[in-house]
Design an enzyme around this catalytic site. Structure first.
Site, mmCIF file in Angstrom:
data_model
loop_
_atom_site.group_PDB
_atom_site.id
_atom_site.type_symbol
_atom_site.label_atom_id
_atom_site.label_comp_id
_atom_site.label_asym_id
_atom_site.label_seq_id
_atom_site.Cartn_x
_atom_site.Cartn_y
_atom_site.Cartn_z
ATOM 1 C CD GLU A 18 39.675 86.758 97.723
ATOM 2 O OE1 GLU A 18 38.899 85.805 97.589
ATOM 3 O OE2 GLU A 18 40.131 87.114 98.840
ATOM 4 C CB THR A 49 36.836 90.610 98.847
ATOM 5 O OG1 THR A 49 37.477 91.846 99.181
ATOM 6 C CG2 THR A 49 37.879 89.539 98.611
ATOM 7 C CE1 TYR A 50 29.201 94.655 97.566
ATOM 8 C CE2 TYR A 50 28.473 93.733 99.653
ATOM 9 C CZ TYR A 50 28.320 94.641 98.627
ATOM 10 O OH TYR A 50 27.278 95.547 98.670
ATOM 11 C CB ALA A 52 30.653 90.178 105.858
#
Ligand code: FAD
Length: 290
Positions: A18, A49-50, A52
């Site tokens: 990741e 990742t993104y 939130a």
């Protein structure tokens, strides 16, 4: 290539990582260094990742495309429902589909605390809604999050396993939150088996880098830190190199146990640093792909 196909056709456990999208020149330089280090390994896929709150929308998209184009990595794009209306999510999925991105990790994210940012009624409240959309309308290969100790908002572990089983009826596989004892993973697999679910669940591995970061992340995700693990790490407080070596060793021992249990793969949360991930890989598999 889809992750579910990679898992189904594997001749060895998968090894995936990741990464998060950099948002400053210094972070960009750290990512470049990490990618150079990781290029020594045979990485099956890289998930990105993104944010939130939707804050990394363009950064995530750009890194997904760049990893495939410039590094030949198979990207898995994270996306969260908490940040977006259904129309926004559809626009993002359409753009990915046009660009040939087939793999998504469908997440809820943690909704913003300010009421003014709350989504209107009728928008997606849970990861399963996004998983369904991406799988049915866009034919994507969809992964979802699993929480080995139960998600902190769930009434209890069994209730969260009911929800996870529902998600996995829609999704193709899951990746877990980090954890430090193999029995947590075994309990999750048993809970799913009891519910008739046998989709792959890749364990998420995070080697601790500092006690304060570990405690903060553990609290946020509802992960417990076993007393034995805490005691091993506490001996190296104030000694970053010693701490990193011990944290890496803890991760290697956990991965060895998981591999002995026959896991489909290992997913390492790199924190955009290669050294620990490379050390874990080399301890487990030697210099595969070097
Ligand atoms: P959900 O599956 O929606 O579950 C959230 C809660 O709702 C749980 O308590 C569940 O039991 C309950 N629930 C689920 N479905 C229903 C339903 N139908 N009815 C009622 N209750 C329900 N966060 C980010 O912001 N960006 C990232 O890139 C990111 N990557 C991650 C990667 C991994 C591998 C993992 C494990 C987590 C990641 N997260 C990320 C964190 C994640 O967004 C949070 O853990 C979040 O709190 C829950 O997300 P979820 O997708 O599991 O949510």
């Amino acid at each position: 290539m889809r992750v579910d196909e990679l898992i189904a056709n594997r001749s060895r456990p998968l090894f995936s990582v990741e990464l998060w999208p950099p948002r400053s020149p210094a972070a960009e330089a750290r990512l470049e260094a990490a990618l150079a280090g990781l290029s020594r390994l045979e990485v099956d896929f890289a998930s990105i990742t993104y944010g939130a709150g939707g804050s990394t929308r363009e950064h995530t998209h750009e890194l997904v495309i760049r990893l495939r184009r410039d590094y030949g990595l198979l990207p898995v794009a994270h996306l969260v429902t908490a940040a977006h209306t259904q129309a926004d999510l559809e626009a993002i999925l359409e753009r990915y589909t046009r660009q040939g991105i087939e793999n998504l990790l469908a997440l809820r994210g943690d909704p913003p605390l300010e009421a003014s940012c709350a989504l209107a009624p009728g928008e997606f409240n849970h990861a399963i809604d996004l998983a369904r959309l991406a799988s049915r309308k866009y034919s994507m290969c969809v992964g979802v999050a699993a929480h080995p100790e139960g998600h902190p908002e769930a009434p209890d572990f069994e209730a969260d396993m009911d929800r996870l089983a529902e998600k996995l009826e829609v999704a193709d596989y899951a990746i877990t939150q980090f954890f430090y004892t193999a029995d947590r993973y075994a309990r999750l697999r048993d809970a799913l088996a009891k519910r008739g679910v046998d989709k792959p669940v890749l364990p998420g591995i995070m080697a601790p880098t500092s006690l304060s970061t570990l405690r903060r992340m553990a609290e946020l995700s509802g992960t417990s830190i076993p007393a034995k693990v805490a005691a091993r790490l506490e001996r190296f407080e104030g000694d970053p190199a010693g701490f990193q070596a011990e944290g890496t060793q803890i991760a290697i021992e956990l991965c060895s146990e998981l591999l002995a249990m026959g896991v489909e793969g290992l997913h390492v949360f790199t924190m955009n640093q290669a050294a620990t991930t490379v050390a874990i890989h080399e301890a487990l598999f030697g210099s595969r792909g070097a």
